[in-house]
Design a protein around this motif. Sequence first.
Motif: not given
Length: 519
Positions: A91, A94, A206, A262
Amino acid sequence: MASSPSRRDASLATLEPPTPPTRLAIVWAAALYALCTLALVYPALSGQFLVNPSSDMLNGYAYRQFGGSFMRETGSFAQWNPFIVGGLPFIAGQHGDMFYPTFLLRELLPQDVATNFSFALHLFLSGIFTYAFLRAWGIRFHGALVGGAAYMLAGQVATLVSAGHDGKLYVSALTPLVLWMIVLGMRDGRRWAWGVLAIATGLSILSPHFQMTYYLGLLAGAFTLFLAFYRGEWTLDRRTRYSRLAWATGGALLGLAIAAVHFAPFLAYIPFSPRQGGGRGYEYATSWSIPPEELLSIYLPQFSGMLENYWGRNHFKLFVEYIGAAALVLASGAFAATERRRFLWFWGGAAIVATLVAVGGHTPFYRLWYLLPMMKVVRAPGMVFFVTSFAIAVFVAVGTERVLARGVSRRFLAGWGIAAGVVALLATGGVFQAIGTSIAPAEKYELVRLNSSALIAGAWRSFAFVALALGVLYAVSERRIAPAVAGLALAVIVAVDNLSVVRAFYRFSPPAPQLYGSD
């Protein structure tokens, strides 16, 4: 002694605007944008994969496939990728659109099919959301129709698929949605719009392309303040102004909360990433700026060479800044639209600032921009040119609306015809090739020479589309065709003009099982 008005001047004053469209107007707009999308992605219908050897998606496919497989096997999101350099946070590192709604497509479809559909869907949405934004502002059907086509097919939107930059395309598509909701919330007081704004903001983060979302946030904030203090056909009283600004702030904060799942891990990871919390210096931050001479690609996309023929000062280039020759003709018609003067002042300013940022270290302006938070961490300021593309699309819409209602003068027609002809003749005479030779790095001189024939053909191609647009404008100004017919003709001309350039960036590979069959 003043001369008497000519028949030409009289016709400009009495030309009737197009008849307002029916309730099915949005259907007609969607049909045009769907056809434009299909014209670019139709090989996907036979199973081809919208990826090429230079695309980031060529490798991005692997970790998206891993994320999808992990979810199918465990029912949860992957948090660690053990297959890259001994392991990376999945996460925080990326690894693509793991929380963006497109991850659901990977649960229903093969990865390559899901990627194709994601690209196509967001290209279409960039047009339809732009149309909706323009209509919400009050621009008539044909102006909004042409403006939507101009944005979705602008080089900095439509050619993002070439490099496999899905996150950039997602933010580009969500930009007009965010602006549309700001209009409905700030001007019209529709509180549900702030909920949609929060969702759109969260989705932008996101995507996940934080740098593009950063640019969008600055644009959205400036546009919100512009509407709060707008003085024109409507004005907000003090109490309403600050109440709606509070709602706008709340919507933005809610969007941040939606996306915290995120970006919070990402912020924690930055000190351990190659870019580090303090950045890697001004030279790194300004890398992949747009060289100023390449802004000529707005009109003449072949100037610095496209794809393998690129000879510019960057290492390579997988996109183009093309706005459209016909679109620029229509955009110039907006400068006489005094009834939307404040609106155009804002978007003119946005285009200027975004362009100055896009050229990065080639001007001193970026020294000021570099002081903004997080600008030391990111690079490639040229990507902000999507804001310039959107701003020019607004001018295209207003210009189309005006010329269909008032026509254009013969001086306007002659000026554009002469300018387009001069550019074509200069290209034919080798002037632009000589400029290229004087600018290009020595190791790319051969590319300048090889690009010569494409440059000449491109200059005459742009001339042809300028001539087509001028022909329609002349016909409607002389009342030889109805404004409604002219509006549809201009939409087709703008679409075909841009499609003829951006289609070169839609390069396909065999289906994923075949492409990765030996790996």
